[in-house]
Design a protein around this motif. Structure first.
Motif, PDB file in Angstrom:
ATOM      1  N   LYS A  12     -19.364  -2.384  -2.137  1.00  0.00           N
ATOM      2  CA  LYS A  12     -18.983  -1.691  -3.358  1.00  0.00           C
ATOM      3  C   LYS A  12     -17.724  -0.861  -3.129  1.00  0.00           C
ATOM      4  O   LYS A  12     -17.606  -0.145  -2.151  1.00  0.00           O
ATOM      5  CB  LYS A  12     -20.108  -0.764  -3.790  1.00  0.00           C
ATOM      6  N   LYS A  13     -16.775  -0.959  -4.045  1.00  0.00           N
ATOM      7  CA  LYS A  13     -15.568  -0.141  -3.982  1.00  0.00           C
ATOM      8  C   LYS A  13     -15.668   0.960  -5.033  1.00  0.00           C
ATOM      9  O   LYS A  13     -16.232   0.761  -6.107  1.00  0.00           O
ATOM     10  CB  LYS A  13     -14.332  -0.999  -4.252  1.00  0.00           C
ATOM     11  N   LEU A  14     -15.117   2.124  -4.703  1.00  0.00           N
ATOM     12  CA  LEU A  14     -15.158   3.237  -5.639  1.00  0.00           C
ATOM     13  C   LEU A  14     -14.185   2.995  -6.787  1.00  0.00           C
ATOM     14  O   LEU A  14     -13.067   2.534  -6.571  1.00  0.00           O
ATOM     15  CB  LEU A  14     -14.793   4.538  -4.924  1.00  0.00           C
ATOM     16  N   ASN A  15     -14.602   3.335  -7.994  1.00  0.00           N
ATOM     17  CA  ASN A  15     -13.707   3.200  -9.133  1.00  0.00           C
ATOM     18  C   ASN A  15     -12.850   4.463  -9.267  1.00  0.00           C
ATOM     19  O   ASN A  15     -13.007   5.436  -8.525  1.00  0.00           O
ATOM     20  CB  ASN A  15     -14.490   2.906 -10.421  1.00  0.00           C
ATOM     21  N   SER A  16     -11.930   4.457 -10.196  1.00  0.00           N
ATOM     22  CA  SER A  16     -10.983   5.565 -10.342  1.00  0.00           C
ATOM     23  C   SER A  16     -11.682   6.875 -10.699  1.00  0.00           C
ATOM     24  O   SER A  16     -11.230   7.953 -10.303  1.00  0.00           O
ATOM     25  CB  SER A  16      -9.936   5.228 -11.392  1.00  0.00           C
ATOM     26  N   TYR A  17     -12.786   6.803 -11.438  1.00  0.00           N
ATOM     27  CA  TYR A  17     -13.532   8.007 -11.792  1.00  0.00           C
ATOM     28  C   TYR A  17     -14.063   8.694 -10.537  1.00  0.00           C
ATOM     29  O   TYR A  17     -13.949   9.908 -10.389  1.00  0.00           O
ATOM     30  CB  TYR A  17     -14.690   7.661 -12.736  1.00  0.00           C
ATOM     31  N   HIS A  18     -14.640   7.936  -9.638  1.00  0.00           N
ATOM     32  CA  HIS A  18     -15.207   8.512  -8.423  1.00  0.00           C
ATOM     33  C   HIS A  18     -14.120   9.077  -7.509  1.00  0.00           C
ATOM     34  O   HIS A  18     -14.309  10.121  -6.883  1.00  0.00           O
ATOM     35  CB  HIS A  18     -16.046   7.477  -7.678  1.00  0.00           C
ATOM     36  N   VAL A  19     -12.981   8.407  -7.441  1.00  0.00           N
ATOM     37  CA  VAL A  19     -11.879   8.892  -6.615  1.00  0.00           C
ATOM     38  C   VAL A  19     -11.348  10.210  -7.174  1.00  0.00           C
ATOM     39  O   VAL A  19     -11.137  11.174  -6.432  1.00  0.00           O
ATOM     40  CB  VAL A  19     -10.765   7.832  -6.529  1.00  0.00           C
ATOM     41  N   ALA A  20     -11.137  10.281  -8.484  1.00  0.00           N
ATOM     42  CA  ALA A  20     -10.647  11.504  -9.122  1.00  0.00           C
ATOM     43  C   ALA A  20     -11.663  12.637  -8.973  1.00  0.00           C
ATOM     44  O   ALA A  20     -11.285  13.788  -8.726  1.00  0.00           O
ATOM     45  CB  ALA A  20     -10.349  11.250 -10.597  1.00  0.00           C
ATOM     46  N   ASN A  21     -12.933  12.314  -9.102  1.00  0.00           N
ATOM     47  CA  ASN A  21     -13.984  13.318  -8.964  1.00  0.00           C
ATOM     48  C   ASN A  21     -14.015  13.873  -7.540  1.00  0.00           C
ATOM     49  O   ASN A  21     -14.217  15.076  -7.340  1.00  0.00           O
ATOM     50  CB  ASN A  21     -15.337  12.713  -9.339  1.00  0.00           C
ATOM     51  N   GLN A  22     -13.796  13.020  -6.551  1.00  0.00           N
ATOM     52  CA  GLN A  22     -13.788  13.462  -5.163  1.00  0.00           C
ATOM     53  C   GLN A  22     -12.612  14.403  -4.904  1.00  0.00           C
ATOM     54  O   GLN A  22     -12.759  15.425  -4.233  1.00  0.00           O
ATOM     55  CB  GLN A  22     -13.725  12.248  -4.229  1.00  0.00           C
ATOM     56  N   LYS A  23     -11.423  14.082  -5.459  1.00  0.00           N
ATOM     57  CA  LYS A  23     -10.253  14.951  -5.299  1.00  0.00           C
ATOM     58  C   LYS A  23     -10.491  16.311  -5.946  1.00  0.00           C
ATOM     59  O   LYS A  23     -10.126  17.350  -5.390  1.00  0.00           O
ATOM     60  CB  LYS A  23      -9.017  14.295  -5.903  1.00  0.00           C
ATOM     61  N   LEU A  24     -11.101  16.309  -7.115  1.00  0.00           N
ATOM     62  CA  LEU A  24     -11.402  17.548  -7.823  1.00  0.00           C
ATOM     63  C   LEU A  24     -12.395  18.394  -7.019  1.00  0.00           C
ATOM     64  O   LEU A  24     -12.210  19.602  -6.882  1.00  0.00           O
ATOM     65  CB  LEU A  24     -11.965  17.247  -9.207  1.00  0.00           C
ATOM     66  N   LEU A  25     -13.399  17.762  -6.473  1.00  0.00           N
ATOM     67  CA  LEU A  25     -14.390  18.474  -5.675  1.00  0.00           C
ATOM     68  C   LEU A  25     -13.751  19.111  -4.438  1.00  0.00           C
ATOM     69  O   LEU A  25     -14.056  20.248  -4.082  1.00  0.00           O
ATOM     70  CB  LEU A  25     -15.518  17.536  -5.259  1.00  0.00           C
ATOM     71  N   GLU A  26     -12.816  18.403  -3.806  1.00  0.00           N
ATOM     72  CA  GLU A  26     -12.116  18.951  -2.644  1.00  0.00           C
ATOM     73  C   GLU A  26     -11.303  20.182  -3.035  1.00  0.00           C
ATOM     74  O   GLU A  26     -11.279  21.174  -2.300  1.00  0.00           O
ATOM     75  CB  GLU A  26     -11.215  17.894  -2.022  1.00  0.00           C
ATOM     76  N   GLN A  27     -10.647  20.131  -4.190  1.00  0.00           N
ATOM     77  CA  GLN A  27      -9.861  21.270  -4.669  1.00  0.00           C
ATOM     78  C   GLN A  27     -10.757  22.465  -4.971  1.00  0.00           C
ATOM     79  O   GLN A  27     -10.423  23.599  -4.646  1.00  0.00           O
ATOM     80  CB  GLN A  27      -9.067  20.889  -5.923  1.00  0.00           C
TER      81      GLN A  27
END
Length: 54
Positions: A12-27
């Motif tokens: 399974k590859k992460l979709n753009s929603y999950h990638v953006a959510n991960q960046k937001l969580l890091e911030q």
């Protein structure tokens, strides 16, 4: 359990929603840690808006 069900999560590859959510969580974690855990949701939200997050 079918083999395909077992191996499905590995491909399974992460979709753009999950990638953006991960960046937001890091911030959010970075802002919280930079302020020694004193900032709550309203102040973190303001800092995120200043950084350009919607």
């Amino acid at each position: 359990m079918p083999k395909s069900t077992y191996y499905q999560p590995f491909h399974k590859k992460l979709n753009s929603y999950h990638v953006a959510n991960q960046k937001l969580l890091e911030q959010i974690k970075a802002i919280h840690n930079d302020n020694k855990g004193r900032y709550g949701a309203p102040k973190i939200h303001e800092k995120l808006k200043q950084k350009g997050f919607a």
